[in-house]
Enzyme design. Structure first.
Site, PDB file in Angstrom:
ATOM      1  N   LYS A  86       0.826  -1.210   0.000  1.00  6.30           N
ATOM      2  CA  LYS A  86       0.000   0.000   0.000  1.00  6.30           C
ATOM      3  C   LYS A  86       0.862   1.263   0.000  1.00  6.30           C
ATOM      4  O   LYS A  86       0.467   2.299  -0.518  1.00  6.30           O
ATOM      5  CB  LYS A  86      -0.908  -0.027   1.223  1.00  6.30           C
ATOM      6  CG  LYS A  86      -1.974   1.044   1.266  1.00  6.30           C
ATOM      7  CD  LYS A  86      -2.890   0.761   2.439  1.00  6.30           C
ATOM      8  CE  LYS A  86      -3.935   1.828   2.633  1.00  6.30           C
ATOM      9  NZ  LYS A  86      -4.797   1.492   3.784  1.00  6.30           N
ATOM     10  N   ASP A 207      -6.088   6.438  14.339  1.00  5.05           N
ATOM     11  CA  ASP A 207      -5.880   5.182  13.611  1.00  5.05           C
ATOM     12  C   ASP A 207      -4.394   4.884  13.466  1.00  5.05           C
ATOM     13  O   ASP A 207      -3.694   5.500  12.667  1.00  5.05           O
ATOM     14  CB  ASP A 207      -6.542   5.292  12.225  1.00  5.05           C
ATOM     15  CG  ASP A 207      -6.374   4.009  11.396  1.00  5.05           C
ATOM     16  OD1 ASP A 207      -5.640   3.100  11.820  1.00  5.05           O
ATOM     17  OD2 ASP A 207      -6.984   3.931  10.314  1.00  5.05           O
TER      18      ASP A 207
HETATM   19 MG    MG Z   1      -5.979   0.129   8.856  1.00  4.23          MG
END
Ligand code: MG
Ligand code: ADP
Length: 638
Positions: A86, A207
């Protein structure tokens, strides 16, 4: 940076039949798929009962493995095992060169703008690797639910730019998945919690995953989520925790072969297992026994705390900045949603709780909360839930403005302003007789044009010549729901208009946005100096301009040779000081030139009065003074 609608009224048609839609959390470290069945939302396990699919792809002899099967090869065959793909989505080849020394694969030499990993099965791009992960999740959904897949909502970090979002869409297309919408990960988490509890107020979504940290400040009000600010660090996560712990192990064990890629991954795996176990236990034994070295030791929570505190502090600095951007105080935050596997680490929870002065929400599994929210939205988007209507406002990641004289940037819309938005500001001409103006649209936080990113240029032409400062040019910035910027300029006296369409996030990736923000903080002081300097230089130019044009028109009649020499000398001093960087010296020289031309100026005033008395108006006189329009245009457009 699109406006995200959780539900579009037009799409919420009354569906007679349930359609299969899933939410996919395509993570750096782990990916998940979730769906709503009989009104219940849940993530789907694989045949072995595991919900998390490690985002790892192994290119083997004639077959591709994904997930934990691929992970098994990360030590024995690191070159053909792609992890954290990613991080490479939407990145150009130039973005990756020389960085990230803790990856152990090679990139193919290629002319393509996109980096390609060298593997046994040939060179593959990040999009292709991600597509393998998505295919796996799609198969899982179809097998578990025994139905055709209508579409998926795929989540992306809030910081993802157009290129990264597009790469994610391309991966889905390659995997044969219909993307209903891309959704910001923190938003998905907010949706998951918001729908459960219906709480109103300001919430923070913290997060911390494997590879990235995102902080988002949202306002939840009557079912509407507004993103007040986002921030974070695209290269900070659990991987870095592992790295720090692995370093510690290396120091303790004094491994001589610590640089061998396979061994390095082995130590990283031990570090990670130890870290994860410490979420449950006070201390954990580590036992490494490999050809390259052996070590037995213990890691306890207090040592873990020592090792990780600096990294957690870094995340809190991002939180502080996001709060400032959102213009809220720590105590305004009603709730903190914890997302990402790394928020299981105790020290993270403790420090976050202390920072926000409230107990963070952890009732939904932090691994699953993003996929859960995505699934809820997917369900709405395919029309399984007719009545929901939620709107999410997005923000502008970097300030937008235009160039003014002296190469300075005037910000018109400040960063983190919620979109859609429209703002206007008035500008004027710099020179007499100017009939055109160049509008240069820029993005960034810095004061100088050269430090910001150029987005577009256009010209407003053909307005009537007026004396400098008389024209009123209204420049309007309008950012629509999809993040499309339209800049228009209108000369108010004549009504002449021009405009241009721009895509504000074009070509910027999250690292660039971050580094631009960092730069603006680091250079704040320099920038202040540059700004005053440029302003002083512009002022000097203006004084010289005015003087030159006056002398050209009546210098010969009104000045003696001596007076002329004095003025010329003072002018020359100003020309010299203005090319330097001494603000005070420029100011002084301006004053001296003004003093030297004082007599001349008053003589001109008298002549003016006389001229006027002879039947000529001062206005006429002023327009005679004005430079020819062509010259003014050339100057301003350079
Ligand atoms: Mg995540
Ligand atoms: P991403 O969003 O980047 O895919 P995840 O949210 O799945 O990441 O989080 C992965 C990270 O969470 C990894 O670094 C992993 O080691 C960490 N993690 C998972 N479980 C725990 C745990 N029990 N304690 C601490 N960290 C954990």
């Amino acid at each position: 940076m699109a406006l995200i609608q959780i539900a579009e009224p037009g799409q919420s048609t009354t569906a007679h039949q349930h359609r299969l839609a899933v939410g996919i959390d395509l993570g750096t470290t782990n990916s998940l798929v979730a769906t709503v069945r009989s009104g219940e939302v849940d993530t789907l396990p694989d045949v072995d009962g595991s919900h998390l699919l490690p985002s790892v792809v192994h290119y083997g002899e004639g077959e591709v493995h994904v997930g934990s099967r691929a992970q098994q090869f990360s030590v024995s065959d690191p070159w053909n095992t792609i992890v954290s793909v990613k991080r490479f989505m939407g990145r150009g080849a130039e973005d990756i060169s020389g960085k990230d020394e803790h990856y152990s694969y090679t990139f193919a030499e290629t002319d393509s703008a996109v980096p390609r990993f060298k593997t046994r099965s040939g060179d593959v791009s990040a999009v292709e690797v991600s597509a393998e992960i998505l295919k796996n999740l799609k198969q899982r959904a179809i097998k578990t639910l025994g139905d055709e897949l209508s579409g998926a909502v795929i989540t992306v970090p809030a910081y993802f730019d157009d290129a990264q979002r597009q790469a994610t869409k391309d991966a889905a297309k390659l995997a044969g998945i219909n993307v209903l919408r891309l959704l910001n990960e923190p938003t998905a988490a907010a949706v998951a919690y918001g729908l459960d509890t219906g709480n109103e107020g300001i919430i923070a979504v913290y997060d911390l995953g494997g590879g990235t940290f995102d902080i988002s400040i949202l306002r939840l009000n009557k079912g509407v989520f507004e993103v007040l600010a986002t921030g974070g660090d695209s290269s900070l996560g659990g991987d870095d925790f592992d790295y720090v712990i692995a370093q510690w192990i290396n120091e303790q064990a004094d491994f001589s072969d610590a640089d061998d890629p396979a061994f390095r991954r082995l130590v990283m795996q031990h570090a990670r297992s130890a870290k994860e176990a410490l979420a449950e236990h006070d201390s954990i034994a580590i036992n490494i026994d490999a050809q390259n070295g052996a070590w037995q030791g213990t890691l306890d929570r207090s040592k873990l705390k020592d090792l990780l505190t600096p990294l957690v502090k870094k995340t809190l600095m991002s939180c502080r900045r996001a709060l400032r951007d959102a213009d809220v105080e720590n105590e305004d935050i009603r709730e903190v949603v914890m997302v990402g596997g790394s928020t299981r680490t105790l020290i993270v929870r403790e420090m976050v709780a202390e920072f926000f002065q409230c107990e963070p929400l952890t009732s939904i599994d932090p691994d699953k909360v993003v996929a859960t929210g995505a699934a809820l939205q997917a369900d709405v988007l395919v029309g399984n839930k007719p009545d929901d209507e939620m709107l999410l406002l997005d923000v502008i990641p970097l300030s937008l403005g235009i160039e003014t004289m002296g190469g300075l940037v005037e910000k018109i819309i400040h960063r983190n302003t919620a979109i859609p938005v429209a703002k206007a500001q008035e500008f004027t001409t710099y020179k007499d007789g100017q009939t055109a103006m160049a509008v240069h649209v820029l993005q960034g936080e810095r004061e100088l044009v050269s430090d910001c990113r150029s987005l577009a240029r256009f010209e407003l032409r053909g307005f009537p010549p007026q004396v400098a400062g008389a024209a009123r040019i209204r420049v309007t910035f309008q950012v629509d729901a999809d993040g499309l910027l339209i800049v228009s300029a209108r000369e108010e006296n004549s009504g002449i208009e021009a405009s241009v369409d721009v895509k504000p996030s074009y070509g910027l990736n999250d690292n660039e946005i971050e580094s631009m923000l960092r730069d603006s903080i680091e250079h704040a002081e320099d920038d202040m100096h540059s700004r005053t300097l440029r302003e002083q230089q512009v002022e000097a130019d203006r004084v010289i301009e005015a003087l030159d044009s006056a002398i050209a028109s009546d210098g010969d009649q009104l000045l003696s040779e001596d007076e002329r020499v004095q003025i010329d000398n003072a002018r020359q001093v100003l020309v010299e000081t203005k090319s330097g960087s001494d603000v005070d010296a420029i100011e002084q020289s301006i004053k001296q030139l003004e003093a030297a031309s004082e007599v001349y100026v008053s003589r001109r005033k008298n002549t003016n009065i006389k001229t006027a008395m002879q039947g000529h108006s001062i206005d006429e006189y002023a327009s005679e003074q004005s430079l020819d329009a062509k010259a003014a245009e050339a100057k301003v457009e350079e």
